[in-house]
Design a protein around this motif. Structure first.
Motif, mmCIF file in Angstrom:
data_model
loop_
_atom_site.group_PDB
_atom_site.id
_atom_site.type_symbol
_atom_site.label_atom_id
_atom_site.label_comp_id
_atom_site.label_asym_id
_atom_site.label_seq_id
_atom_site.Cartn_x
_atom_site.Cartn_y
_atom_site.Cartn_z
ATOM 1 N N SER A 94 8.834 -7.283 42.738
ATOM 2 C CA SER A 94 7.775 -6.294 42.527
ATOM 3 C C SER A 94 7.464 -5.508 43.796
ATOM 4 N N ASP A 95 7.982 -5.969 44.940
ATOM 5 C CA ASP A 95 7.766 -5.274 46.216
ATOM 6 C C ASP A 95 9.005 -4.504 46.675
ATOM 7 N N LYS A 115 17.338 -5.847 40.917
ATOM 8 C CA LYS A 115 15.929 -6.135 41.154
ATOM 9 C C LYS A 115 15.239 -4.926 41.770
ATOM 10 N N SER A 144 9.779 -10.838 46.695
ATOM 11 C CA SER A 144 9.379 -10.550 45.321
ATOM 12 C C SER A 144 9.948 -9.212 44.876
ATOM 13 N N PRO A 185 8.988 -12.673 52.329
ATOM 14 C CA PRO A 185 7.935 -11.910 51.649
ATOM 15 C C PRO A 185 7.649 -10.598 52.361
ATOM 16 N N THR A 216 12.931 -8.801 37.730
ATOM 17 C CA THR A 216 11.878 -7.841 37.463
ATOM 18 C C THR A 216 12.314 -6.475 37.994
#
Length: 425
Positions: A368-369, A387, A366, A340, A407
Motif C-alpha cells: 500500500s506504500d 505489487k 507494505s 517499512p 495488493t
C-alpha cells in the motif's frame, strides 16, 4: 306402588340425560350445539406459512398450515391437511407434514386443503452458487531459507459471495525442492528460488508466487528524508480506474477487490461484495481528478536515486525511497522491496515486466506504500505477481493474462486492459 313409580321416574330422567349428553358429544345432527342452540365453529380460511420462500436445489423447507375458524380461533392443521405442489418437477411436498423438497430451478405453489378451505404459498427454487475463482493470499511473498509463509485460500462464488476454504483445498508447490506446502497451506523455504503455490478445488485453482531468498545486502543510498505516502484522495477507493476505456476479456476470470471506474467498458469485471462499478457521475470524475493530483505530488518528491538511464529491477533489493529514471523501468525475474516505508518509482519512459515476473515485499514493506509513476505506457507480462499502485498520467496500462495485483491498483487517465486478473486495492 309408589316406590315402583319413583323408580320409573328416575330411570326416565337418566335416559333423557344420557340422550342429551350423547347428542352434545356428537355436536348435534343438524350442525347446531344441542345445549346452546348455536352453530358449531367452521373453518373460515387456511394460511400457509411462510407465504414466500426460496430454496436452493437439494434443500428442504417446512411449511405450516393454520386453520382460522368462524369463532376467531386458530390451530395448526399441517398433519391433517392435504398438501400439493403445482409443479412437482420444481419441488415436492410431503403429505401429513408440509415438508417441501427442492428438485430443480423454477417456481411452484405449495397448497394445503382442510375443512373445505385451501391456502397457498410461493416457493422459488434456485441453483446453488458455483465456485468461480480461488484467491490465494498473499499473492506474492519472499522468505528466507528455513522461513515459512502461511497462505489463505478464499473461494469466490457465482453470486459474488466468498468464503475461506484454506483447510479444504488441495495445496501444491510447483517446486517443492524450493518450498513445499503443507495440507493447511503452510510453505517452508528449503533452497533459493521461486515457486508457485497453488490451491485447487475441483477444476478451479488459484496461485501465489513465493520467493525463497538468502539475506541480501541493501543498496547504499544517500541520506534523504524518507518520503511520505502519496494521497490518492477519491481514487483510493478504486482498484481499477480508466479515464477513457476499460477492456476486459469476455468469459474470463478477472476478479476485482475494489471500486471500478470507466465511462466505457467492454465486459464488466466480477467484483468482490461491497464495491461499485462507476461508469459516470461525480464520484468517477472526482477520482480521475484526484489521480492527477496524486501524480503531481509523486513527481514533486526529491529523488533518492536519479539516473539518466533506465533500469531492470529484476534480482535487486531496494529500501524505501524515491527512484527516478529517464529510461524505462523493467522487471525481469523477482524484485524485492525490503523495509517499512514509502517506495516511489518514476520514469519518463515505460514500465514493463516480463512473463512470470514477481514484485515481492519483505522486512515489513507494505504494497500500500508503493507507487509506480510512468509517463509512458505500462505493460505487465503474463502470469506475474505485481505489487503497488500504478498511476498512469496519460498513457495506457495493460495487465497480462493471469497476472495478479494483490495488493495493488491500476489507475490511468487513459485506457486499461485486463485479462483473467485478480486485483485488490
Amino acid at each position: 306402588m309408589n316406590i315402583l313409580k319413583s323408580s320409573r321416574t328416575v330411570m326416565c330422567a337418566a335416559g333423557l340425560l344420557m340422550s342429551a349428553l350423547l347428542s352434545a358429544c356428537g355436536g348435534g345432527g343438524d350442525g347446531r350445539d344441542p345445549i346452546l342452540g348455536v352453530n358449531a365453529a367452521e373453518v373460515a380460511s387456511i394460511a400457509v406459512t411462510p407465504a414466500t420462500a426460496t430454496l436452493q436445489v437439494g434443500a428442504t423447507r417446512q411449511f405450516t398450515a393454520t386453520a382460522t375458524y368462524t369463532d376467531g380461533s386458530a390451530r395448526n392443521v399441517s398433519a391433517s391437511a392435504a398438501w400439493t405442489s403445482t409443479v412437482p418437477a420444481t419441488a415436492t411436498v410431503t403429505g401429513g407434514t408440509g415438508l417441501a423438497s427442492a428438485i430443480a430451478p423454477g417456481s411452484t405453489q405449495i397448497g394445503a386443503s382442510f375443512g373445505g378451505k385451501a391456502g397457498t404459498a410461493t416457493l422459488t427454487v434456485t441453483l446453488a452458487p458455483t465456485l468461480t475463482a480461488i484467491a490465494v493470499t498473499p499473492a506474492t511473498a519472499a522468505i528466507l531459507v528455513g522461513g515459512s509463509q502461511q497462505y489463505v485460500a478464499t473461494a469466490i462464488y457465482s453470486d459474488n459471495t466468498n468464503a475461506v476454504i484454506t483447510g479444504t483445498v488441495q495445496w501444491s508447490s510447483s517446486s517443492p525442492a524450493v518450498a513445499p506446502v503443507s495440507p493447511n497451506g503452510l510453505a517452508t523455504g528449503l533452497t533459493l528460488g521461486d515457486t508457485i503455490i497453488s490451491a485447487t478445488s475441483g477444476t478451479i485453482s488459484g496461485n501465489a508466487v513465493l520467493t525463497v531468498a538468502a539475506i541480501l545486502p541493501l543498496p547504499v543510498l544517500p541520506v534523504v528524508p524518507a518520503p511520505g505516502a502519496v494521497s490518492l484522495g477519491a481514487a483510493s477507493n478504486f482498484a481499477v480506474l480508466a479515464g477513457t476505456a476499460l477492456t476486459n476479456n469476455s468469459g474470463g476470470t478477472t476478479v476485482i477487490g475494489g471500486d471500478i471506474g470507466s465511462p466505457s467498458q467492454t465486459v464488466d469485471p466480477v467484483q468482490l461484495p461491497g464495491f461499485v462499478n462507476y461508469k459516470s457521475g461525480a464520484i468517477l470524475a472526482n477520482a480521475l481528478n484526484d489521480l492527477q493530483v496524486a501524480i503531481t505530488d509523486a513527481n514533486s518528491r526529491t529523488c533518492t536515486v536519479s539516473s539518466a538511464a533506465g533500469i531492470d529491477l529484476g534480482g535487486r533489493v531496494f529500501a524505501p525511497g524515491v527512484y527516478c529514471y529517464a529510461g524505462a523501468i523493467s522487471i525481469t525475474g523477482t524484485f524485492i522491496m525490503n523495509g517499512p516505508g514509502v517506495y516511489i518509482f518514476r520514469t519518463t519512459s515505460t514500465l514493463n515486466s516480463t512473463a512470470n515476473a514477481v514484485v515481492a515485499m519483505a522486512g515489513g514493506a507494505s504494497a500500500s506504500d508503493v507507487f509506480w509513476v510512468p509517463v509512458g505506457p505500462t505493460t505487465l507480462g503474463a502470469n506475474g505477481a505485481f505489487k503497488g499502485s500504478i498511476l498512469g498520467q496519460s498513457a495506457a496500462i495493460t495487465v497480462g493474462d493471469n497476472t495478479t495485483m494483490l495488493t495493488g491498483r491500476v489507475l490511468s487517465a487513459a485506457a486499461v486492459t485486463l485479462q483473467n486478473n485478480q486485483i485488490s486495492k
